[in-house]
Design a protein around this motif. Sequence first.
Motif, PDB file in Angstrom:
ATOM      1  N   UNK A 267       0.829  -1.191   0.000  1.00 40.60           N
ATOM      2  CA  UNK A 267       0.000   0.000   0.000  1.00 40.60           C
ATOM      3  C   UNK A 267       0.871   1.251   0.000  1.00 40.60           C
ATOM      4  N   UNK A 268       0.717   2.151  -0.957  1.00 40.77           N
ATOM      5  CA  UNK A 268       1.484   3.403  -0.918  1.00 40.77           C
ATOM      6  C   UNK A 268       1.273   4.150   0.395  1.00 40.77           C
ATOM      7  N   UNK A 269       2.359   4.657   0.955  1.00 38.07           N
ATOM      8  CA  UNK A 269       2.409   5.399   2.213  1.00 38.07           C
ATOM      9  C   UNK A 269       2.156   4.524   3.440  1.00 38.07           C
ATOM     10  N   UNK A 270       1.871   3.253   3.249  1.00 40.22           N
ATOM     11  CA  UNK A 270       1.648   2.347   4.378  1.00 40.22           C
ATOM     12  C   UNK A 270       2.095   0.952   3.959  1.00 40.22           C
ATOM     13  N   UNK A 271       3.397   0.835   3.641  1.00 40.99           N
ATOM     14  CA  UNK A 271       3.900  -0.400   3.047  1.00 40.99           C
ATOM     15  C   UNK A 271       3.911  -1.571   4.019  1.00 40.99           C
ATOM     16  N   UNK A 272       3.808  -1.291   5.319  1.00 38.76           N
ATOM     17  CA  UNK A 272       3.779  -2.372   6.303  1.00 38.76           C
ATOM     18  C   UNK A 272       2.370  -2.912   6.548  1.00 38.76           C
ATOM     19  N   UNK A 273       1.393  -2.469   5.761  1.00 36.57           N
ATOM     20  CA  UNK A 273       0.002  -2.876   5.968  1.00 36.57           C
ATOM     21  C   UNK A 273      -0.158  -4.394   5.859  1.00 36.57           C
ATOM     22  N   UNK A 274      -0.899  -4.968   6.826  1.00 30.08           N
ATOM     23  CA  UNK A 274      -1.186  -6.408   6.806  1.00 30.08           C
ATOM     24  C   UNK A 274      -2.682  -6.698   6.708  1.00 30.08           C
ATOM     25  N   UNK A 275      -3.513  -5.663   6.902  1.00 32.17           N
ATOM     26  CA  UNK A 275      -4.967  -5.830   6.795  1.00 32.17           C
ATOM     27  C   UNK A 275      -5.547  -4.629   6.070  1.00 32.17           C
ATOM     28  N   UNK A 276      -6.578  -4.887   5.266  1.00 29.75           N
ATOM     29  CA  UNK A 276      -7.348  -3.799   4.655  1.00 29.75           C
ATOM     30  C   UNK A 276      -8.813  -3.973   5.041  1.00 29.75           C
ATOM     31  N   UNK A 277      -9.405  -2.904   5.547  1.00 25.52           N
ATOM     32  CA  UNK A 277     -10.820  -2.930   5.902  1.00 25.52           C
ATOM     33  C   UNK A 277     -11.507  -1.713   5.284  1.00 25.52           C
ATOM     34  N   UNK A 278     -12.831  -1.766   5.094  1.00 22.23           N
ATOM     35  CA  UNK A 278     -13.540  -0.611   4.515  1.00 22.23           C
ATOM     36  C   UNK A 278     -13.492   0.592   5.450  1.00 22.23           C
ATOM     37  N   UNK A 279     -13.333   1.774   4.861  1.00 23.95           N
ATOM     38  CA  UNK A 279     -13.311   3.004   5.644  1.00 23.95           C
ATOM     39  C   UNK A 279     -14.709   3.383   6.131  1.00 23.95           C
ATOM     40  N   UNK A 280     -15.730   2.906   5.418  1.00 21.04           N
ATOM     41  CA  UNK A 280     -17.122   3.185   5.798  1.00 21.04           C
ATOM     42  C   UNK A 280     -17.406   4.685   5.867  1.00 21.04           C
ATOM     43  N   UNK A 281     -17.105   5.361   4.772  1.00 16.62           N
ATOM     44  CA  UNK A 281     -17.343   6.792   4.682  1.00 16.62           C
ATOM     45  C   UNK A 281     -18.818   7.049   4.366  1.00 16.62           C
ATOM     46  N   UNK A 282     -19.429   7.886   5.158  1.00 11.65           N
ATOM     47  CA  UNK A 282     -20.843   8.197   4.977  1.00 11.65           C
ATOM     48  C   UNK A 282     -20.978   9.431   4.082  1.00 11.65           C
ATOM     49  N   UNK A 283     -21.455   9.232   2.846  1.00 15.28           N
ATOM     50  CA  UNK A 283     -21.568  10.339   1.894  1.00 15.28           C
ATOM     51  C   UNK A 283     -22.610  11.359   2.325  1.00 15.28           C
ATOM     52  N   UNK A 284     -23.522  10.971   3.195  1.00 15.20           N
ATOM     53  CA  UNK A 284     -24.558  11.907   3.644  1.00 15.20           C
ATOM     54  C   UNK A 284     -24.068  12.713   4.843  1.00 15.20           C
ATOM     55  N   UNK A 285     -23.464  12.006   5.815  1.00 14.67           N
ATOM     56  CA  UNK A 285     -23.057  12.674   7.052  1.00 14.67           C
ATOM     57  C   UNK A 285     -21.760  13.472   6.878  1.00 14.67           C
ATOM     58  N   UNK A 286     -20.833  12.955   6.055  1.00 15.50           N
ATOM     59  CA  UNK A 286     -19.534  13.599   5.809  1.00 15.50           C
ATOM     60  C   UNK A 286     -18.681  13.682   7.063  1.00 15.50           C
ATOM     61  N   UNK A 287     -18.952  13.009   8.107  1.00 15.44           N
ATOM     62  CA  UNK A 287     -18.307  13.066   9.417  1.00 15.44           C
ATOM     63  C   UNK A 287     -17.165  14.042   9.613  1.00 15.44           C
TER      64      UNK A 287
END
Length: 883
Positions: A267-287
Amino acid sequence: MRWLHQVLFRLRPFRSRRGVQNEIDEELRFHIDMETEKHIRRGLDPAEARREAYRKFGGVERFKEEVREVDGVSVFERIRSDLRFGVRVLLKNPVFACVAVFTLALGIGASTAIFSVVDGILLKPLPFAQPDRLVTYWADYTRRGGPVREWLSYPDFHDARQRGDVFDELALYNAGGLTLTGQGEAEMVQATLVTHGMLSRVLDVEPVLGRGLTAQDDRPGAPAVVLLSHGLWERRFGSDPGVVGRTLVLNDEPATVIGIMPARFRQPYAEATELWTPLRWDEVDHGGGRGSAIVRAIGRLAPGVSVEAAQAEASRLATRLEEAFPDTNTGVGFAVFPLQDDMVSEASTALWVLLGAVGFVLLIVCVNLANLLLARGTSREGELAVRAALGAGRGRIVGQLLTESVLLAALGGLLGIVVAYLGTGLLVAIAPDGVPRIHDVAVDARVLAFAAAATLASGVFFGLVPAVRGARTNLRDSLHEAGRSVDRKGGLRSLRSGLVALQVGLAMVLLVGAGLLLRSFQELSRVDLGFDPAGVTTFTVFLPPARYEGRDAIIGYVQELERRLASLPGVTGVGAVNSLPLSGNDGDSGFMIEGRPLPPPGQHNAAWMRRATAGYFPTMNLRMAQGRPFDARDEAEAAPVIIVNETLAARYFGDQDPVGQRINVNNPEEPIWREIVGVARDVRNFGIRAEGRSAIYFPFSQLPRRFMTLTVRTSGDPASLTGPIRSEVAALDPTIPITVTSMDAIVQGSLEADRFVTTLLSLFAGVALLLAAVGLYGVVSYGVNRRMREMGVRVALGAHGNDISRLVVGRSLALTAGGVALGLLGAVGVTRLMSGLLFGVSPTDPVTFLGMALVLAAVAAAASAVPAWRAARVDPVRVLRAE
């Protein structure tokens, strides 16, 4: 038949050497026999007629050479003949050959090893489809006095993503740690949260097993899923394909494994990554709102869209958002960079400097060898003169000598490839943590091509001047000079002296560069960090929401852990903070000061937020400039208080006393006023080079966090606490994994990149200094040998040994002075290119320049000591008798 004759004529170079040579000899005999018969008919006896035929015919060998050149056979046979002769010459001088080969191997091998790193990190395309279309998308805070690369807010990202004519896809990511349990021992693994388009559409990478993330996975409330890296799959699950579909426990929450990523994917900028999970971005709330910079973005440009066009569109979007949302977006721009350039931006200067430095070393090696060949050429003058007398032209002699040089370089290059393999592995092993693309570094075909080019260029470079010089030798001068020791070859002496001055100049540039980096590293090591790292051990805990639901549970766990750790033998202090110094892991927020109006748009107050327990300040020896640290009075239900740092106090309060003032960091419509009870010293949080920023500390009990770092000070060896700390954490909750490290190790880690570059450049400078000393010694010693008769005459006429020594040392220092002057001019220009690597030192620091000049002068004096001693002890009677 003419065409057949032409074909046969062109094929002649490919026939055997003996057949072509016999044909030339037969043709020459025919012409000499015809000339002999002509003289016999004129009345000469056969022997006299034969001599006259040879005399009139001229140089037979020269004629043969001309015939070979016209015939075309010399192109192939000459190379083979020259190579055989070159091998014989090297075997006759094994000591010279070994020294030259090993010196070249060092120069070519080191250059190739550094080039392999530069190529793997800077030059080699990213291992993704059409990497030139990959870009990063940042918020640009330069108009606010901030960085050009700042994180994005969700709403700003949403607006940028709508530009479908610019991007095929623009996706978000965030890196962090997740606790993996349920499969053996609990472990904290590096995870990256991504929106679903990051892997499949931006980076164009699909799992080797299972499936990738989809838009359904990315929706809030969807079942939790996870992708595993190939390395984690092998290490933790034994490469079992049945793991796909299995449920893992991440932060005490179940998540289904849906796929395994390819082995070479990082993963660019995080080459040590061992897991990928969904970010779960809410397009309505925009948190988080437009004022919260909490996410980063990578995009793939649409076909035919350039980076410049994407930047122009980003600038137009920033203008529109600034007009629509002046409160949050005034002064906020957007910056688009090519992904590859952006990833390596911090490492590029250091790598180019190292490549230039090792190139200088290789150049010094070549100059040194050129000088050795010039000196060695004096012993071959007779040989070259005889070759010329027998008919070899200057071009032929130059070709022969160049062939010998290239053969020498080829041997050095072959050994240099071995050095390059070993050196590349060593560089990768000792490279600082976090160097981007370090896993792409390897000795491949591109690197071997560089080694071959460097080898050929080196052979031509160090062999050309001696070859041209050797081709000018003639028999009469060589025989005239034979047996005489007086140095009449002023041109050769000047040439060798000039080469030595060039060596010294190149070494001077490297020494100045290394000296500046050493002084810079000293300045970095002396920086006041704002705390005392000695004797402090740290580790981080994350409290999963499923088992630590409320603030009371979080506060209770941390306080109990602090109590247990404080009871350990030798422990003198325990505290906790959510963002450890030098970590760079902070989040900023706006705030308002009681009694003052809100600042105008684009000039809002901002500070980095940290939570700390009462024991944190004394444990880290983080002293207060004013007021008090947190204590038992600052409990959860007590009046809200905060501590600010010196930078915030100076910027927002000036000459006023900030203690007792009140600040609100909540919604201005629903303020919570917190009293400033102390002003803490500034702490280096974003690296030792980074100046302190405005910061606010909250009492942990009043604003707890699940992710906290414990700090433990001991009066003994911090390493002795590792076992007891692990035992206490396991006794309190065995499912929480930790990694224990010392604060000293963290400080040293922040210096690792500077130490790496400084060490390598100092090593190259040391090698250059040694080579320059060898070159000086060779020239001075050669000059003494050539002038031995003169020295004897001087002694015979009354000169003292000290006078002779001063003469020799003065010659050495004069050469050094010329080289130093040349090097100073080069260093002034070169060191400006490395100004980004320096800290607290000017690129033209006079102390460093003068110091390195004195070092070179001392080395020059040492290099001339033995020749000077030998010259001072010359016996005039023996020298004059030998003459």
